[in-house]
Design an enzyme around this catalytic site. Structure first.
Site, short mmCIF file in Angstrom:
data_model
loop_
_atom_site.label_atom_id
_atom_site.label_comp_id
_atom_site.label_asym_id
_atom_site.label_seq_id
_atom_site.Cartn_x
_atom_site.Cartn_y
_atom_site.Cartn_z
N GLN A 210 -20.03 99.73 147.40
CA GLN A 210 -19.04 99.70 146.33
C GLN A 210 -17.80 98.91 146.74
O GLN A 210 -17.19 98.24 145.91
CB GLN A 210 -18.64 101.12 145.93
N GLU B 49 -2.01 126.97 102.88
CA GLU B 49 -1.46 125.76 103.49
C GLU B 49 -0.45 125.07 102.58
O GLU B 49 -0.02 123.96 102.87
CB GLU B 49 -2.60 124.80 103.85
N HIS C 206 -5.06 120.99 96.13
CA HIS C 206 -6.40 121.15 96.70
C HIS C 206 -7.16 122.24 95.94
O HIS C 206 -8.32 122.08 95.57
CB HIS C 206 -6.32 121.52 98.18
N THR D 240 -13.95 99.92 140.39
CA THR D 240 -15.14 100.75 140.59
C THR D 240 -14.90 101.77 141.69
O THR D 240 -14.06 101.59 142.58
CB THR D 240 -16.35 99.86 140.93
N HIS E 148 -17.37 95.15 145.79
CA HIS E 148 -17.05 94.69 144.44
C HIS E 148 -15.67 94.05 144.36
O HIS E 148 -15.49 93.03 143.69
CB HIS E 148 -17.08 95.87 143.47
N GLU F 214 -16.55 107.74 139.13
CA GLU F 214 -17.46 106.90 138.34
C GLU F 214 -18.90 107.12 138.82
O GLU F 214 -19.80 107.39 138.02
CB GLU F 214 -17.06 105.44 138.51
N HIS F 215 -19.11 107.00 140.12
CA HIS F 215 -20.42 107.27 140.73
C HIS F 215 -20.24 108.38 141.77
O HIS F 215 -19.37 108.28 142.62
CB HIS F 215 -20.97 106.05 141.47
N ASP G 30 -27.11 100.83 139.62
CA ASP G 30 -26.51 99.57 139.19
C ASP G 30 -27.53 98.64 138.55
O ASP G 30 -27.17 97.82 137.70
CB ASP G 30 -25.87 98.86 140.39
#
Length: 441
Positions: free
Chosen positions: A262, A420, A425, A240, A265, A332-333, A366
């Site tokens: 944080q 192509e 096709h 985190t 964690h 992340e944050h 959170d």
């Protein structure tokens, strides 16, 4: 307690050169991949027996069954502290408000008269959710995974969380209570790579899933990489992260407390302050000492996290430079604690979630902001989003053309097919008109 990186005075480099100057945890998923391979294959070939053996090896408990009995879920909810239940219920209520608004509706575009393309959104059929159970217990992660899956309309939802010897081989009772509260009644006592393998391959007790989501340690991330292509995943979540962009208007008490929040964690958690104020940097450093001393998890998580190479105070010349740094970091944050914080936040391009001003700390996100806390880490916010209803939906295009509408564009299709060197096709179109494509109108 925390290192400094001084980027003042010189022009900031561009792109990867700037990212390389910023702190980041060592998180080698490739190395872990080879270690989870035999675990995953054992689950493939031995099913529940392998899950039971690995639970004994890794979690210290011999399971009778991997599937959690319904009675255990009900008992966990009945025994839940009323205050915790009320908090979980409010978290669920707010998350549902936000995620329900993310639902997508079918939309039809009339391309030409007689020719339309409809985009229909279909949920995956079955998902396996993962709730970690190592250093901490995360009932909030049950909410953050289950609510968007439910709001997306996923028909079959299962959840795995590591068995706990303390609770007779069941996952933590608060995890079970959160599942019961959400109506998730298919729960398994399986952790780490074994849980991902169970969902990917299926076992005697657990049908295979189409997708696996949820945070976890490096073994979970490695197992997700191992099964990429067989199942859908949300992300290979790493440690985190919090980054705070702050100026002299920020309160050092708030900034220090958010960095610590944080860091608690994991010893690999990243706590980064980016500021143009040396005075704030000094004040935050001074504030860290007493706040760390007053909390829990000091020596095993917080101090190693703050002292680690992944955490730092980054000094910049101004907020413009600070924005460049946080965009290069892709946290992340990301908290914005500056003057005119909303205006600054509006200019951020790379972040999992942005928290504006002193009254929107990451802790709110959170648990009870209504936002999702399963977010991209390791700089992946530059290309990936957090978990949402969209994570569980697949867009399917439905093409509906009349003969006349195809005739109008047939010559373009044939031209492009021949350009192509794919004549078949073009022939597939010509065959519908007796091998003679209508002339361009």
């Amino acid at each position: 307690m925390i290192s400094r990186i001084d980027l003042r005075g010189d022009a900031l480099p561009e792109g990867p050169a700037l990212r390389d100057l910023l702190p980041r945890a060592d998180f080698d998923v490739s190395a872990a991949l080879e270690k989870v391979r035999p675990i995953c294959e054992a689950v493939h070939h031995r099913g529940d027996a392998a899950l039971i053996d690995f639970a004994e090896k890794f979690d210290g408990v011999r399971l009778e069954s991997v599937r959690v009995p319904a009675r255990a879920l009900a008992d966990a909810l009945d025994g839940l502290d009323p205050a915790v239940r009320a908090a979980l219920e409010e978290s669920v209520r707010r998350a549902r408000l936000v995620h329900r608004a993310q639902r997508r509706s079918t939309h039809t575009t009339q391309v030409v008269p007689g020719g339309s393309v409809t985009e229909k959104w279909v949920p995956v059929q079955r998902v396996g959710l993962y709730a970690p159970g190592g250093r901490s217990v995360y009932p909030s992660s049950v909410i953050m995974n289950a609510v968007p899956a439910q709001e997306a309309g996923v028909g079959s939802i299962a959840l795995a969380s590591p068995p706990q010897a303390e609770f007779g081989g069941l996952p933590h009772p608060t995890i079970l209570a959160a599942c019961a509260l959400l109506g998730v009644d298919e729960v398994y006592a399986a952790g780490g790579a074994t849980a991902v393998a169970m969902f990917a391959y299926g076992t005697e007790s657990c049908p295979p899933a189409n997708m696996v989501t949820g945070p976890g340690n490096i073994w979970v991330a490695a197992a997700k990489r191992y099964f990429t292509g067989r199942i859908g995943i949300d992300a290979e979540a790493g440690p985190t992260e919090i980054a705070i962009l702050a100026d002299s208007t920020a309160d050092p008490v708030h900034v220090a407390s958010d960095l610590i929040s944080q860091a608690e964690h994991d010893p690999l958690a990243a706590a980064v302050l980016v500021t143009d104020s040396a005075e704030l940097a000094d004040a935050v450093e001074k504030e860290l000492e007493p706040q760390v001393a007053a909390t829990k998890h000091i020596e095993d998580r917080i101090v190693p996290a703050l002292k680690g190479r992944q955490s730092a105070i980054v000094l910049v010349d101004g907020i413009e430079e600070g924005l460049r740094v946080v965009d290069a970091y892709g946290a992340e944050h990301l908290e914005i604690q500056t003057a005119r914080a909303a205006e600054v936040a509006d200019r951020v391009r790379n972040a999992g979630a942005v928290f504006i001003g002193p009254w929107a700390p990451v802790s709110l996100g959170d648990y009870a902001a209504g936002s999702n806390h399963v977010l991209p880490t390791g700089g992946c916010a530059c290309h990936s989003s957090g978990l949402s209803v969209q994570s569980f939906l697949r867009g399917i295009h439905i093409v509906d053309y009349t003969r006349e509408a195809l005739a109008e564009v047939a010559h373009h299709v044939v031209t492009l097919a021949e350009a192509e060197d794919l004549p078949a096709h073009g022939a597939a179109v010509k065959a519908r008109f007796g091998w003679k494509v209508p002339a361009n109108k």
